[in-house]
Write an enzyme that holds these catalytic residues in place. Structure first.
Site, short mmCIF file in Angstrom:
data_model
loop_
_atom_site.label_atom_id
_atom_site.label_comp_id
_atom_site.label_asym_id
_atom_site.label_seq_id
_atom_site.Cartn_x
_atom_site.Cartn_y
_atom_site.Cartn_z
N GLY A 1 -10.05 -35.12 38.42
CA GLY A 1 -10.27 -36.52 38.78
C GLY A 1 -11.74 -36.81 38.96
O GLY A 1 -12.61 -36.20 38.33
N SER A 2 -12.05 -37.72 39.87
CA SER A 2 -13.41 -38.25 39.97
C SER A 2 -14.44 -37.27 40.52
O SER A 2 -15.64 -37.54 40.45
CB SER A 2 -13.42 -39.53 40.83
OG SER A 2 -12.71 -40.56 40.17
N THR A 3 -14.01 -36.14 41.09
CA THR A 3 -15.00 -35.14 41.52
C THR A 3 -15.81 -34.65 40.32
O THR A 3 -16.97 -34.27 40.46
CB THR A 3 -14.33 -33.94 42.19
OG1 THR A 3 -13.32 -33.40 41.32
CG2 THR A 3 -13.67 -34.34 43.52
N PHE A 4 -15.20 -34.70 39.13
CA PHE A 4 -15.87 -34.24 37.91
C PHE A 4 -17.04 -35.15 37.52
O PHE A 4 -17.94 -34.74 36.79
CB PHE A 4 -14.86 -34.18 36.77
CG PHE A 4 -15.32 -33.40 35.57
CD1 PHE A 4 -15.22 -32.02 35.54
CD2 PHE A 4 -15.88 -34.05 34.47
CE1 PHE A 4 -15.66 -31.30 34.44
CE2 PHE A 4 -16.31 -33.33 33.36
CZ PHE A 4 -16.20 -31.95 33.35
N LYS A 5 -17.02 -36.39 38.04
CA LYS A 5 -18.07 -37.35 37.68
C LYS A 5 -19.46 -36.88 38.11
O LYS A 5 -20.46 -37.29 37.52
CB LYS A 5 -17.77 -38.71 38.30
CG LYS A 5 -16.56 -39.41 37.70
CD LYS A 5 -16.19 -40.67 38.47
CE LYS A 5 -14.98 -41.35 37.85
NZ LYS A 5 -14.48 -42.49 38.65
#
Length: 636
Positions: free
Chosen positions: A293-297
């Site tokens: 999810g958005s942690t990868f951003k």
């Protein structure tokens, strides 16, 4: 006559020569046996007559980085028999069978079979002293109680997934106990003595001892103080939200040393047999892989900053609520979008359409190479068994839609250890390090360091300048954006939230999420990267920032003082919402008179006699919540 005497003379000569040859052979044999081959023959005889009692070695200790022992070798006793010395084999079989829960007929058959030594394995291994005393009172000839050790784990179901356990024979079967078994297990010794034909001790020969050699002590990178804080919070989270799984990992971003690692479900490694192997055979932060999810951003944004395709504070993007990619509509979590934003605000607001634009600017080749360079799709090489390498798209299948979705952590699968390792490189100057759990090998007798595990740099992924910008950007996410629930006055926390859908058989489960938060502190000079995630929690808002943010705050408030981090209020200013409690710095009131004390934000509580302030609490510069009390000490 001459002929007869000649024949007699020849016969006598033959007999004489033959006698000398025979005597020479006998003498030669005696010489060979008693002098030349004496040691060889003696040793062969001893092999036939010698009996050996095993002297079990102590397994090496496992300690945390500060020397706190995480395992113990508890003295125990094991039962062994010399069948030739057992007089009443039936009675011995009946008594030991009853006490040790062994089939009496099977035991009788074993005792009746010729053998130099019989070990009752496993029922007779590592028995309690109470049971040993019960056996001893019978005083059976040929039945012996020999010294042994039982591996015990004082923290029971805490840190158990990492430590693992040993089998009944002392061999490591899971976790660190298995991974470093060769170092830990030591070498058994023996007590050897010569027996007569009946199996009794032969007094003419002295006993011989081969001393056991203890295993090495293994010092881990784990800080048990931090580990116990993490375990406490996992217990609280489990009770509050009842998730299917929880993953937590803390690491020093400058060395790759793992400071704490834990998961739920867990087990008591003193009684591992009572649990399903799927629980004790997996260390979830290195085994489990899922969409980040958005942690990868954080990694996508770092790649864009490093490549210079965005100026995060000056370039803008208009988020209308969606982007169309390969005929597919990629939506923003906020209906109608966020409108005009800087790219720093795209990160703060976790705007998926904004990251689609970033992926377009990076392009397929650059984004794919950065995903690889940050370590995704490969094992980190951490010294914990069962590591998963995750799953990323094959380059040939990395089309426009896959490029877009990968940029915000969808469609790929990663492990917590990969996320923490990659995130560490984003904030530590750009260096991808190999994570590790072993810190040093020590002598079990002197406790001297024999080998220290080094810091291993895999590669530099982004520049030190880009890393500096990322520290500011990620601190802004916590001070002003989606991570504000993790904000701690003075500790300069940075991070990225995550709310990931769960894919099963190629389709997403409705209403089921992995909520996560990938954080670090202090962003002036990061000392710890902390990741916390839970799968399918209940009784909560299904959003990583809202639900996991307070958990991260709770953890860091306890961990950072242990690491010696001093408070620093020079970071990114917090942006308050109407729900936030406002904090303000405490002014210096010392030296003022009681009448001069005034504050727009705080109340005063007085102590002592006099009219002048001689001390105050909290001290100058500390930030406290509006409306709090300041204790004033008055004197002359």
């Amino acid at each position: 006559m001459k002929l007869v005497f000649g024949k007699i003379h020849k016969k006598a000569k033959f007999i004489l020569v033959t006698s000398f040859v025979i005597l020479g052979a006998v003498f030669g044999k005696l010489l060979f046996t008693n002098i030349i081959s004496r040691n060889f023959i003696t040793n062969k005889a001893k092999d036939l007559w010698e009996r050996s009692f095993p002297l079990v070695s102590k397994r090496g200790l496992i300690t945390d980085r500060n020397g706190t022992s995480l395992v113990y070798n508890e003295p125990a006793l094991s039962v062994s028999l010399i069948p030739n010395q057992v007089k009443d084999k039936r009675k011995v079989s009946d008594v030991l069978g009853e006490l040790l829960d062994i089939d009496k007929e099977v035991l009788f058959k074993k005792i009746s079979t010729p053998a130099s030594m019989l070990l009752l394995h496993p029922q007779g291994k590592k028995i309690s002293y109470e049971l040993a005393l019960e056996i001893k009172k019978y005083n059976f000839p040929g039945v012996y109680l020999i010294q042994d050790y039982k591996r015990t784990y004082p923290y029971k179901n805490r840190i158990s997934s990492l430590l693992g356990f040993t089998g009944i024979d002392g061999t490591g079967l899971a976790g660190v106990e298995s991974y470093y078994d060769e170092l830990l297990r030591g070498k058994n010794g023996s007590l050897n003595y010569i027996t007569d034909a009946k199996g009794g001790a032969f007094g003419s020969f002295s006993s011989r001892v081969e001393a056991p050699v203890a295993g090495f002590t293994l010092r881990l990178t784990i800080d048990n103080r931090i580990q116990q804080i993490v375990e406490n919070v996992l217990d609280q989270t489990q009770a509050l939200y009842n998730p299917e799984e929880i993953y937590c990992l803390a690491m020093d971003p400058n060395t790759g040393k793992i400071l704490a690692i834990a998961n739920r479900p867990t087990y008591d490694n003193n009684n591992y047999q009572e649990y399903d192997p799927s629980i004790y055979n997996r260390v979830l932060p290195v085994f489990s892989s899922f969409e980040p999810g958005s942690t990868f951003k954080a990694m996508t944004f770092a790649a864009a900053v490093n490549e210079g395709v965005i100026d995060m504070e000056n370039d803008t993007y208009y988020d209308k609520g969606y982007e169309i990619v390969a005929g597919q509509r990629i939506k923003s979590w906020k209906k109608g979008g966020h409108g005009l934003q800087t790219f720093l605000e795209v990160l703060q607001n976790s705007s998926n359409p904004g990251f689609v634009e970033i992926s377009r600017r990076l392009g397929k080749d650059k984004l794919y190479n950065y995903i690889r360079d940050f370590g995704f799709g490969n094992k980190t090489g951490v010294d914990i068994a069962g590591e998963n390498k995750g799953l990323i798209f094959n380059y040939d299948n990395f089309g426009p839609l896959e490029v877009a979705t990968s940029s915000f952590g969808q469609g790929i699968s990663v492990t917590p250890i990969q996320l923490v390792t990659a995130f560490s490189s984003v904030i530590n100057g750009g260096y991808l390090l190999k994570p590790h759990i072993a810190d040093a090998i020590l002598s079990s007798s002197t406790n001297e360091e024999i080998y220290i595990y080094p810091t291993t740099t895999v590669r530099q992924v982004i520049s030190s300048e880009a890393s500096k910008k990322m520290r500011y950007a990620l601190e802004s996410v916590v001070a002003k954006g989606s991570g504000r629930k993790a904000f701690i006055d003075g500790y300069r926390v940075g991070g990225k939230t995550g709310t990931a859908q769960i894919a099963t058989n190629g389709a997403y489960e409705s209403g089921k999420y992995i909520l996560s938060f990938l954080s670090a502190a202090p962003m002036s000079k990061p000392q710890v990267v902390l990741y916390f995630a839970m799968k399918k929690p209940t009784n909560c808002i299904q959003y990583g920032g809202t639900t996991v943010g307070p958990i991260i705050k709770n953890l860091l408030e306890q961990i950072l003082p242990i690491l010696g981090v001093k408070k620093d209020y020079s970071g990114v200013d917090r942006e308050y919402t109407w729900m936030d409690e406002k904090t303000y710095p405490v002014e210096n009131y010392i030296g003022l008179t009681k009448d001069q004390l005034k504050s727009k934000y705080f109340k005063f509580v007085f102590n002592g006699e006099g009219n002048r302030v001689i001390d105050q609490l909290p001290k100058v510069g500390e930030r406290i919540v509006e409306g709090s009390k300041i204790w004033i000490e008055l004197g002359d």
